[in-house]
Design an enzyme around this catalytic site. Sequence first.
Site, PDB file in Angstrom:
ATOM      1  N   TYR A  16     -77.216  29.495 -19.639  1.00  0.00           N
ATOM      2  CA  TYR A  16     -76.644  28.218 -19.165  1.00  0.00           C
ATOM      3  C   TYR A  16     -76.726  27.072 -20.171  1.00  0.00           C
ATOM      4  O   TYR A  16     -75.730  26.368 -20.372  1.00  0.00           O
ATOM      5  CB  TYR A  16     -77.254  27.834 -17.800  1.00  0.00           C
ATOM      6  CG  TYR A  16     -76.585  28.603 -16.681  1.00  0.00           C
ATOM      7  CD1 TYR A  16     -75.462  28.086 -16.042  1.00  0.00           C
ATOM      8  CD2 TYR A  16     -77.018  29.874 -16.334  1.00  0.00           C
ATOM      9  CE1 TYR A  16     -74.810  28.808 -15.057  1.00  0.00           C
ATOM     10  CE2 TYR A  16     -76.374  30.610 -15.344  1.00  0.00           C
ATOM     11  CZ  TYR A  16     -75.271  30.071 -14.711  1.00  0.00           C
ATOM     12  OH  TYR A  16     -74.618  30.783 -13.747  1.00  0.00           O
ATOM     13  N   GLU A  42     -78.299  32.564  -8.174  1.00  0.00           N
ATOM     14  CA  GLU A  42     -78.229  33.873  -8.844  1.00  0.00           C
ATOM     15  C   GLU A  42     -79.598  34.552  -8.862  1.00  0.00           C
ATOM     16  O   GLU A  42     -79.683  35.774  -8.702  1.00  0.00           O
ATOM     17  CB  GLU A  42     -77.632  33.704 -10.252  1.00  0.00           C
ATOM     18  CG  GLU A  42     -76.141  33.396 -10.138  1.00  0.00           C
ATOM     19  CD  GLU A  42     -75.478  32.834 -11.389  1.00  0.00           C
ATOM     20  OE1 GLU A  42     -76.065  32.901 -12.482  1.00  0.00           O
ATOM     21  OE2 GLU A  42     -74.350  32.307 -11.269  1.00  0.00           O
TER      22      GLU A  42
HETATM   23  C1  HEM Z   1     -66.731  33.997 -14.395  1.00  0.00           C
HETATM   24  C2  HEM Z   1     -67.704  29.331 -13.503  1.00  0.00           C
HETATM   25  C3  HEM Z   1     -71.599  29.591 -16.368  1.00  0.00           C
HETATM   26  C4  HEM Z   1     -70.100  33.939 -17.881  1.00  0.00           C
HETATM   27  C5  HEM Z   1     -66.696  32.720 -13.889  1.00  0.00           C
HETATM   28  C6  HEM Z   1     -65.705  32.265 -12.953  1.00  0.00           C
HETATM   29  C7  HEM Z   1     -65.966  30.966 -12.699  1.00  0.00           C
HETATM   30  C8  HEM Z   1     -67.121  30.574 -13.489  1.00  0.00           C
HETATM   31  C9  HEM Z   1     -65.201  30.064 -11.763  1.00  0.00           C
HETATM   32  C10 HEM Z   1     -64.572  33.124 -12.356  1.00  0.00           C
HETATM   33  C11 HEM Z   1     -65.093  33.832 -11.140  1.00  0.00           C
HETATM   34  C12 HEM Z   1     -64.150  34.903 -10.610  1.00  0.00           C
HETATM   35  O1  HEM Z   1     -63.541  35.592 -11.405  1.00  0.00           O
HETATM   36  O2  HEM Z   1     -64.071  35.064  -9.397  1.00  0.00           O
HETATM   37  C13 HEM Z   1     -68.851  29.000 -14.192  1.00  0.00           C
HETATM   38  C14 HEM Z   1     -69.524  27.710 -14.121  1.00  0.00           C
HETATM   39  C15 HEM Z   1     -70.616  27.776 -14.931  1.00  0.00           C
HETATM   40  C16 HEM Z   1     -70.631  29.116 -15.508  1.00  0.00           C
HETATM   41  C17 HEM Z   1     -69.056  26.533 -13.284  1.00  0.00           C
HETATM   42  C18 HEM Z   1     -71.654  26.730 -15.248  1.00  0.00           C
HETATM   43  C19 HEM Z   1     -72.164  25.892 -14.391  1.00  0.00           C
HETATM   44  C20 HEM Z   1     -71.533  30.793 -17.029  1.00  0.00           C
HETATM   45  C21 HEM Z   1     -72.500  31.254 -18.015  1.00  0.00           C
HETATM   46  C22 HEM Z   1     -72.073  32.468 -18.464  1.00  0.00           C
HETATM   47  C23 HEM Z   1     -70.841  32.785 -17.733  1.00  0.00           C
HETATM   48  C24 HEM Z   1     -73.761  30.482 -18.442  1.00  0.00           C
HETATM   49  C25 HEM Z   1     -72.701  33.361 -19.510  1.00  0.00           C
HETATM   50  C26 HEM Z   1     -72.690  33.107 -20.776  1.00  0.00           C
HETATM   51  C27 HEM Z   1     -69.046  34.313 -17.069  1.00  0.00           C
HETATM   52  C28 HEM Z   1     -68.330  35.578 -17.196  1.00  0.00           C
HETATM   53  C29 HEM Z   1     -67.367  35.602 -16.187  1.00  0.00           C
HETATM   54  C30 HEM Z   1     -67.504  34.347 -15.473  1.00  0.00           C
HETATM   55  C31 HEM Z   1     -68.606  36.651 -18.254  1.00  0.00           C
HETATM   56  C32 HEM Z   1     -66.344  36.725 -15.868  1.00  0.00           C
HETATM   57  C33 HEM Z   1     -64.999  36.444 -16.389  1.00  0.00           C
HETATM   58  C34 HEM Z   1     -64.726  36.940 -17.796  1.00  0.00           C
HETATM   59  O3  HEM Z   1     -65.360  37.887 -18.272  1.00  0.00           O
HETATM   60  O4  HEM Z   1     -63.838  36.376 -18.445  1.00  0.00           O
HETATM   61  N1  HEM Z   1     -67.547  31.684 -14.208  1.00  0.00           N
HETATM   62  N2  HEM Z   1     -69.548  29.816 -15.033  1.00  0.00           N
HETATM   63  N3  HEM Z   1     -70.558  31.746 -16.878  1.00  0.00           N
HETATM   64  N4  HEM Z   1     -68.516  33.606 -16.030  1.00  0.00           N
HETATM   65 FE1  HEM Z   1     -69.091  31.752 -15.489  1.00  0.00          FE
END
Ligand code: HEM
Length: 395
Positions: free
Chosen positions: A95, A137
């Site tokens: 994060y 989480e």
């Molecule tokens: C997917 C938001 C932090 C890695 C997502 C999705 C959202 C989101 C809306 C799409 C969910 C879906 O497909 O249904 C956020 C928000 C964050 C955050 C608001 C911070 C407050 C992080 C962090 C990581 C991360 C810290 C790791 C480095 C991913 C990955 C996906 C994902 C790998 C799957 C989509 C892909 O592989 O392109 N996140 N996220 N996210 N997030 Fe986050």
Amino acid sequence: MLSQKSMDIVKSTAPVLEVHGVAITTAFYKNLFVAHPELLNIFNHANQAKGRQQTALANAVYAAAVHIDNLAAIIPAVKQIGQKHVSLGIKPEHYPIVGEHLLGAIKEVLGDAATDDIINAWAEAYGVIADAFIGIEEEMYVAAESKEGGWRFFKDFVIADKVKESDNITSFYLKPADGSAVPTFEPGQFITIRVSIPGEKYLMNRQYSLSKAADTESFRISVKKEDENDPEGKVSVHLHNNVNVGDIVELTAPAGEFILDPEKTTPVTFLSGGVGITPMMSMLETVAKQQPNRPVSFIYSARNESLHPFDHDIRSLMETMEDAKYVTLYSDSGDGFISKDVIKEHSRNDGDVYVCGPVGFMEAMINHLLDLGYANEQIHYEFFGPALQLELVQV
Ligand code: HEM
């Protein structure tokens, strides 16, 4: 807790940031992967290439910021995204990395307009939002770990069987490589499979619904073979062509909120198209085993018979149930697609409906159901791939 000053700044600047949302998150991802190329082992490269994840992250951050004074309002959305995060093994230490690069991108795109006050307020807000995600989480990780045979992050599984279900769908039966128990899961949940593909620099992850009811033997996923030239299809093609009985893959524990409520006894309709049948198989089998008296309608659409998986299994399950209907439409042979009339004829609108399939199919089905008088609470669905606007709607 966020200071009042920061809260005011965040709320008043959220719309400005939203306008630049795609530019900010595009810059963010570019800088993030230059500084932390190891994160390419986690993110879906195909989503990146298509710009889909950019939109999802931007939507979520701004939606969260708008509700910064009442984060309780977005807990359902945080939970839904959290399910996706835990199924990809996202850790608390990721994060601050994302926060640093998101703020850096805001500065880069807004230039002088991004004053210190604005940046500091967003840094504070990001911290509050990130803590909400990390907390939720962690609860999910603990719940997954505390099941018999449960675990956190990735675990080795061996391919115990590989079975062709139709011309383009093949099932993989998976058992823990260390011989430990296979944990229970909710019908409709998915796992992430992580593979190392020859010629690819980074590991690749894909999510697949579990396609049979929980049992003590194995998990099963059923994978559609995608086009060899589609970047989205790399894992699918690799599984079909190169992964065989005895091979090891890594899995995360089952996750996801598109699940059948086993407490309900009201009629349930399963509406699916193409490979969207997979979570329905897990749900149908669970109802057949646990509630054989529950009224069930299973309505399925495929292009033709050769692309129709599980037909025999569905018929066998139907025979064990008291009040079950099964209808299949083949679009190539003139049956057309599932129409409002078909749904009306074969389901009862006093129960729940589960919908899964390609995006166009889902939109059409949801519209049919709403037209037929189903309430939103009765309709459950899961889009494959990032949920795009859905987060916004739910927030
Ligand atoms: C997917 C938001 C932090 C890695 C997502 C999705 C959202 C989101 C809306 C799409 C969910 C879906 O497909 O249904 C956020 C928000 C964050 C955050 C608001 C911070 C407050 C992080 C962090 C990581 C991360 C810290 C790791 C480095 C991913 C990955 C996906 C994902 C790998 C799957 C989509 C892909 O592989 O392109 N996140 N996220 N996210 N997030 Fe986050």
